[in-house]
Design a protein around this motif. Structure first.
Motif, PDB file in Angstrom:
ATOM      1  N   PRO A 134       0.836  -1.196   0.000  1.00  0.00           N
ATOM      2  CA  PRO A 134       0.000   0.000   0.000  1.00  0.00           C
ATOM      3  C   PRO A 134       0.871   1.247   0.000  1.00  0.00           C
ATOM      4  O   PRO A 134       1.905   1.295   0.659  1.00  0.00           O
ATOM      5  CB  PRO A 134      -0.789  -0.133   1.310  1.00  0.00           C
ATOM      6  N   VAL A 135       0.431   2.237  -0.740  1.00  0.00           N
ATOM      7  CA  VAL A 135       1.146   3.512  -0.798  1.00  0.00           C
ATOM      8  C   VAL A 135       0.227   4.577  -0.200  1.00  0.00           C
ATOM      9  O   VAL A 135      -0.914   4.740  -0.648  1.00  0.00           O
ATOM     10  CB  VAL A 135       1.523   3.879  -2.248  1.00  0.00           C
ATOM     11  N   LEU A 136       0.754   5.274   0.802  1.00  0.00           N
ATOM     12  CA  LEU A 136      -0.029   6.282   1.515  1.00  0.00           C
ATOM     13  C   LEU A 136       0.522   7.666   1.250  1.00  0.00           C
ATOM     14  O   LEU A 136       1.737   7.844   1.080  1.00  0.00           O
ATOM     15  CB  LEU A 136       0.001   6.004   3.017  1.00  0.00           C
ATOM     16  N   ASP A 137      -0.389   8.668   1.252  1.00  0.00           N
ATOM     17  CA  ASP A 137       0.074  10.054   1.141  1.00  0.00           C
ATOM     18  C   ASP A 137       0.507  10.538   2.524  1.00  0.00           C
ATOM     19  O   ASP A 137       0.466   9.784   3.512  1.00  0.00           O
ATOM     20  CB  ASP A 137      -1.002  10.944   0.501  1.00  0.00           C
ATOM     21  N   ALA A 138       0.883  11.792   2.614  1.00  0.00           N
ATOM     22  CA  ALA A 138       1.395  12.335   3.876  1.00  0.00           C
ATOM     23  C   ALA A 138       0.344  12.318   4.984  1.00  0.00           C
ATOM     24  O   ALA A 138       0.685  12.314   6.165  1.00  0.00           O
ATOM     25  CB  ALA A 138       1.902  13.757   3.654  1.00  0.00           C
ATOM     26  N   ASP A 139      -0.938  12.272   4.617  1.00  0.00           N
ATOM     27  CA  ASP A 139      -2.007  12.233   5.613  1.00  0.00           C
ATOM     28  C   ASP A 139      -2.433  10.810   5.968  1.00  0.00           C
ATOM     29  O   ASP A 139      -3.368  10.619   6.749  1.00  0.00           O
ATOM     30  CB  ASP A 139      -3.224  13.005   5.097  1.00  0.00           C
ATOM     31  N   GLY A 140      -1.782   9.809   5.367  1.00  0.00           N
ATOM     32  CA  GLY A 140      -2.101   8.419   5.676  1.00  0.00           C
ATOM     33  C   GLY A 140      -3.233   7.845   4.853  1.00  0.00           C
ATOM     34  O   GLY A 140      -3.789   6.812   5.205  1.00  0.00           O
ATOM     35  N   ARG A 141      -3.581   8.509   3.753  1.00  0.00           N
ATOM     36  CA  ARG A 141      -4.653   8.000   2.889  1.00  0.00           C
ATOM     37  C   ARG A 141      -4.057   7.163   1.752  1.00  0.00           C
ATOM     38  O   ARG A 141      -2.993   7.486   1.225  1.00  0.00           O
ATOM     39  CB  ARG A 141      -5.461   9.159   2.330  1.00  0.00           C
ATOM     40  N   LEU A 142      -4.775   6.120   1.368  1.00  0.00           N
ATOM     41  CA  LEU A 142      -4.311   5.224   0.312  1.00  0.00           C
ATOM     42  C   LEU A 142      -4.362   5.926  -1.042  1.00  0.00           C
ATOM     43  O   LEU A 142      -5.419   6.428  -1.444  1.00  0.00           O
ATOM     44  CB  LEU A 142      -5.182   3.969   0.281  1.00  0.00           C
ATOM     45  N   VAL A 143      -3.229   5.977  -1.733  1.00  0.00           N
ATOM     46  CA  VAL A 143      -3.190   6.600  -3.063  1.00  0.00           C
ATOM     47  C   VAL A 143      -2.961   5.570  -4.161  1.00  0.00           C
ATOM     48  O   VAL A 143      -3.068   5.890  -5.344  1.00  0.00           O
ATOM     49  CB  VAL A 143      -2.126   7.718  -3.146  1.00  0.00           C
ATOM     50  N   GLY A 144      -2.630   4.350  -3.775  1.00  0.00           N
ATOM     51  CA  GLY A 144      -2.414   3.303  -4.760  1.00  0.00           C
ATOM     52  C   GLY A 144      -1.790   2.085  -4.117  1.00  0.00           C
ATOM     53  O   GLY A 144      -1.494   2.073  -2.919  1.00  0.00           O
ATOM     54  N   VAL A 145      -1.607   1.083  -4.939  1.00  0.00           N
ATOM     55  CA  VAL A 145      -1.029  -0.178  -4.479  1.00  0.00           C
ATOM     56  C   VAL A 145      -0.002  -0.628  -5.515  1.00  0.00           C
ATOM     57  O   VAL A 145      -0.253  -0.547  -6.721  1.00  0.00           O
ATOM     58  CB  VAL A 145      -2.122  -1.254  -4.321  1.00  0.00           C
ATOM     59  N   ILE A 146       1.125  -1.055  -5.030  1.00  0.00           N
ATOM     60  CA  ILE A 146       2.127  -1.674  -5.904  1.00  0.00           C
ATOM     61  C   ILE A 146       1.999  -3.174  -5.722  1.00  0.00           C
ATOM     62  O   ILE A 146       2.136  -3.685  -4.605  1.00  0.00           O
ATOM     63  CB  ILE A 146       3.550  -1.216  -5.557  1.00  0.00           C
ATOM     64  N   ARG A 147       1.710  -3.860  -6.818  1.00  0.00           N
ATOM     65  CA  ARG A 147       1.555  -5.313  -6.741  1.00  0.00           C
ATOM     66  C   ARG A 147       2.895  -5.980  -7.035  1.00  0.00           C
ATOM     67  O   ARG A 147       3.578  -5.629  -8.009  1.00  0.00           O
ATOM     68  CB  ARG A 147       0.498  -5.790  -7.731  1.00  0.00           C
TER      69      ARG A 147
END
Length: 146
Positions: A116-129
């Protein structure tokens, strides 16, 4: 390669549910995205607060169909609560400004297939599989992960 660049070239949205969602709602969300194996649990502000893998979710939902071996399994049979009661609060995530190769091995050591990739606020912005990283590693191209 920066993770932000990887996500731009290989966009994958992650599956999320709010922490008070039922396990059945989580399963429906996950089954609607057949390529995803993990679900990320969010708080009311959309920040990721936990992770629930497909195996764990399936194990709890199907627990009535297996013999009981432990106290934990017995409790899972009788007390199915919201998703936050079953999520893993200790998950690792990547940030957009990190390099792909820096986050790859810690995730592989934990046997995680999706990062999981999170932004600075801890929100999910994408996933690297992981499967996409392997594909990039064996295909001759200019999409190196290094």
């Amino acid at each position: 390669m920066k993770i932000a660049d990887w996500l731009e070239q290989h966009p994958v949205n992650g599956v999320t549910v709010e922490r008070d969602a039922s396990l059945e709602e989580a399963a429906e969300a996950l089954l609607a995205e057949p390529e995803c194996r993990d679900i990320y649990v969010t708080d009311a502000e959309g920040r990721v607060v936990g992770h629930l893998g497909f195996r764990r979710l399936a194990g709890v939902l199907l627990s009535a169909h297996r013999p009981t071996h432990s106290r934990r399994q017995m409790l899972e049979r009788v007390a199915r609560g919201p998703v936050h009661e079953f999520m893993d609060r200790r998950f690792i995530a990547a940030r957009l400004d990190e390099n792909v190769h820096q986050v790859l091995h810690p995730h592989m050591e934990r046997r995680v297939e999706d990062i999981p990739v999170l932004d600075a606020d801890g929100r999910l912005v994408g996933v690297i599989r992981l499967v996409d990283l392997v594909r990039a590693a064996i295909e001759p191209s200019d999409q190196s992960i290094g």
